[in-house]
Motif scaffolding. Structure first.
Motif, short mmCIF file in Angstrom:
data_model
loop_
_atom_site.label_atom_id
_atom_site.label_comp_id
_atom_site.label_asym_id
_atom_site.label_seq_id
_atom_site.Cartn_x
_atom_site.Cartn_y
_atom_site.Cartn_z
N THR A 86 0.86 -1.19 0.00
CA THR A 86 0.00 0.00 0.00
C THR A 86 0.89 1.24 0.00
O THR A 86 2.10 1.15 0.24
CB THR A 86 -0.90 0.03 1.25
N SER A 103 -1.71 0.09 -9.97
CA SER A 103 -2.34 0.04 -8.65
C SER A 103 -3.72 -0.57 -8.80
O SER A 103 -4.35 -0.46 -9.84
CB SER A 103 -2.44 1.44 -8.04
N SER A 115 -7.33 -1.57 -6.17
CA SER A 115 -7.97 -1.44 -4.85
C SER A 115 -7.70 -2.68 -4.02
O SER A 115 -7.71 -3.80 -4.53
CB SER A 115 -9.48 -1.26 -5.00
N SER A 116 -7.49 -2.45 -2.74
CA SER A 116 -7.30 -3.55 -1.81
C SER A 116 -8.59 -4.33 -1.66
O SER A 116 -9.68 -3.75 -1.70
CB SER A 116 -6.86 -2.98 -0.45
N THR A 126 -8.08 1.93 -0.28
CA THR A 126 -6.64 1.69 -0.18
C THR A 126 -6.17 1.01 -1.46
O THR A 126 -6.77 0.03 -1.90
CB THR A 126 -6.34 0.79 1.04
N TYR A 127 -5.10 1.53 -2.02
CA TYR A 127 -4.54 0.96 -3.24
C TYR A 127 -3.25 0.22 -2.95
O TYR A 127 -2.47 0.62 -2.10
CB TYR A 127 -4.28 2.06 -4.28
N GLN A 128 -3.07 -0.86 -3.70
CA GLN A 128 -1.85 -1.65 -3.60
C GLN A 128 -1.09 -1.49 -4.92
O GLN A 128 -1.69 -1.50 -5.99
CB GLN A 128 -2.18 -3.12 -3.37
#
Length: 141
Positions: free
Chosen positions: A53, A83, A85-86, A92-94
């Motif tokens: 993240t 990226s 989304s979690s 939250t982006y991964q």
């Protein structure tokens, strides 16, 4: 009256001057692949640990999030970093490397090795190893 500060006594000045010198060596080599030294460190971190993240990446890089965002933008624009989304939190982006990012990292790793060898030849391998250990100790938790 106290003595006026001199750059010869300033740890910050000495470290920043040395950092600029070393960065110039690495950027000369990494520039052949189209990366800056700062971008290489991000790409290398994501090659080892995909799915970080923003907060995790900033913490591991010891960077302010706003600085990291500015560094990530060109990597994302050029399609090297992606990226998503979690699963646990859509806000939250991964971050991970794309296929192009992985290929660029492989080429950059060769350029990095050349820069590493140049620095260690000039500075000395054992001195460079000791210097890295001391510098990493500064940021160890």
């Amino acid at each position: 009256m106290s003595k006026l500060p001199s750059h010869d006594d300033c740890n910050c000045f000495a470290l920043r001057q040395a950092a600029r010198y070393v960065t110039q060596i690495y950027e000369r080599h990494l520039g052949e692949v189209g990366l800056t030294a700062a971008q290489f460190t991000i790409v290398a971190k994501l090659a080892r640990r995909p799915g970080l993240t923003m907060m995790e990446l900033a913490e591991t890089m010891v960077m302010e999030r706003t600085t990291l965002v500015r560094a990530l933008k060109p990597l994302q624009r050029d399609g090297l970093v992606v990226s998503e989304s979690s699963e646990h939190d859509g806000r939250t982006y991964q971050f991970s490397l794309s296929k192009a990012g992985k290929e660029t990292f492989e080429q950059a790793a060769i350029a990095w090795r050349a820069a590493q060898d140049e620095f260690e030849t000039k500075f000395g391998r054992s001195r460079a190893k000791a210097l890295r250990a001391e510098l990493f100790n500064l940021t160890a938790e």
